[in-house]
Design a protein around this motif. Sequence first.
Motif, mmCIF file in Angstrom:
data_model
loop_
_atom_site.group_PDB
_atom_site.id
_atom_site.type_symbol
_atom_site.label_atom_id
_atom_site.label_comp_id
_atom_site.label_asym_id
_atom_site.label_seq_id
_atom_site.Cartn_x
_atom_site.Cartn_y
_atom_site.Cartn_z
ATOM 1 N N ASP A 1 34.307 11.411 57.099
ATOM 2 C CA ASP A 1 33.202 11.502 56.136
ATOM 3 C C ASP A 1 32.254 12.597 56.602
ATOM 4 O O ASP A 1 32.110 12.827 57.803
ATOM 5 C CB ASP A 1 32.466 10.152 56.062
ATOM 6 C CG ASP A 1 31.583 10.000 54.835
ATOM 7 O OD1 ASP A 1 30.612 10.773 54.703
ATOM 8 O OD2 ASP A 1 31.842 9.096 54.018
ATOM 9 N N ASN B 1 33.019 12.921 61.847
ATOM 10 C CA ASN B 1 31.911 13.351 60.995
ATOM 11 C C ASN B 1 32.123 14.839 60.702
ATOM 12 O O ASN B 1 31.676 15.703 61.444
ATOM 13 C CB ASN B 1 30.572 13.095 61.697
ATOM 14 C CG ASN B 1 29.373 13.585 60.912
ATOM 15 O OD1 ASN B 1 28.408 14.072 61.477
ATOM 16 N ND2 ASN B 1 29.430 13.472 59.594
ATOM 17 N N SER C 1 34.812 6.263 48.492
ATOM 18 C CA SER C 1 33.793 7.224 48.070
ATOM 19 C C SER C 1 32.606 6.559 47.391
ATOM 20 O O SER C 1 32.781 5.682 46.543
ATOM 21 C CB SER C 1 34.424 8.231 47.098
ATOM 22 O OG SER C 1 33.455 9.124 46.589
ATOM 23 N N ASN D 1 27.189 7.455 57.461
ATOM 24 C CA ASN D 1 28.397 6.704 57.119
ATOM 25 C C ASN D 1 29.339 6.578 58.313
ATOM 26 O O ASN D 1 29.891 5.501 58.569
ATOM 27 C CB ASN D 1 29.120 7.369 55.946
ATOM 28 C CG ASN D 1 28.305 7.329 54.666
ATOM 29 O OD1 ASN D 1 27.406 6.509 54.513
ATOM 30 N ND2 ASN D 1 28.607 8.227 53.740
ATOM 31 N N THR D 2 29.529 7.679 59.038
ATOM 32 C CA THR D 2 30.415 7.602 60.204
ATOM 33 C C THR D 2 29.785 6.760 61.310
ATOM 34 O O THR D 2 30.489 6.052 62.028
ATOM 35 C CB THR D 2 30.787 9.004 60.734
ATOM 36 O OG1 THR D 2 29.605 9.763 60.978
ATOM 37 C CG2 THR D 2 31.675 9.745 59.735
ATOM 38 N N LYS E 1 28.805 2.876 50.933
ATOM 39 C CA LYS E 1 28.546 3.261 52.322
ATOM 40 C C LYS E 1 27.066 3.619 52.461
ATOM 41 O O LYS E 1 26.488 4.121 51.500
ATOM 42 C CB LYS E 1 29.410 4.480 52.691
ATOM 43 C CG LYS E 1 30.907 4.266 52.530
ATOM 44 C CD LYS E 1 31.704 5.565 52.705
ATOM 45 C CE LYS E 1 31.466 6.536 51.566
ATOM 46 N NZ LYS E 1 32.327 7.753 51.648
ATOM 47 N N ASP F 1 36.624 9.969 52.912
ATOM 48 C CA ASP F 1 35.621 10.192 51.878
ATOM 49 C C ASP F 1 36.220 11.198 50.885
ATOM 50 O O ASP F 1 37.242 11.836 51.162
ATOM 51 C CB ASP F 1 34.351 10.747 52.549
ATOM 52 C CG ASP F 1 33.241 11.051 51.565
ATOM 53 O OD1 ASP F 1 33.151 10.361 50.532
ATOM 54 O OD2 ASP F 1 32.457 11.981 51.840
#
Length: 202
Positions: free
Chosen positions: A165, A183, A102, A170-171, A141, A8
């Motif tokens: 990220d 994370n 991103s 997201n993770t 994401k 990210d």
Amino acid sequence: MIDTIIFDFGDVFINLDKEGSINALKKLGLSQWNEDLNQLNLQFEKGQISEEDFLQGIQKHVPNASIDEISAAWNAVLLDFPLRRLEFLQKLTKKYRLFLLSNTDAIHIETFERESGVSFYSDFYQCFEKVYYSFEMGMRKPDAEIFNYLLNKYDLAPNHTLFVDDKKENTDAALSLGIQVWNLQVGQEDVVDLFKKKEFEL
């Protein structure tokens, strides 16, 4: 063994003030961030609306502010990009396939590039096999399609791929696809501490 790392951008490399934009807009007269503005932001991050439409959409909620004032307020989220993170990234290029993924928009990236300068952002981008911004992809994401796109296009093995990220949603999405994840806890961890994470075979 990890052979690929997907990073990210915000709060991993460039520091963010996540409340900065909303606080700046409130100073311009915004009463509160609402679902209408949230949807506007999601559309802008997917490249579905233009910069002009986005800023005018916000202006409906802060009618006494100019477009330039709104644009400046929107950029209040962006802080510094510590050089140590770029130097760390440059070392990683010798061993790993690297990608940037991103959720962001045209205003923020244009501002990052202008304020960091050609030399800095070129050095940053050159570290990656490919830089992916949501507004250019039409995806964001945590939707599975954005991860599957990278896995399929570059023939990446999920169990040999690490995704870094700061947002758990997201993770979690990447983890559900078999990708290894970090994370990153903003304020407690730094991306340069990657090799201290003993849970990954790096």
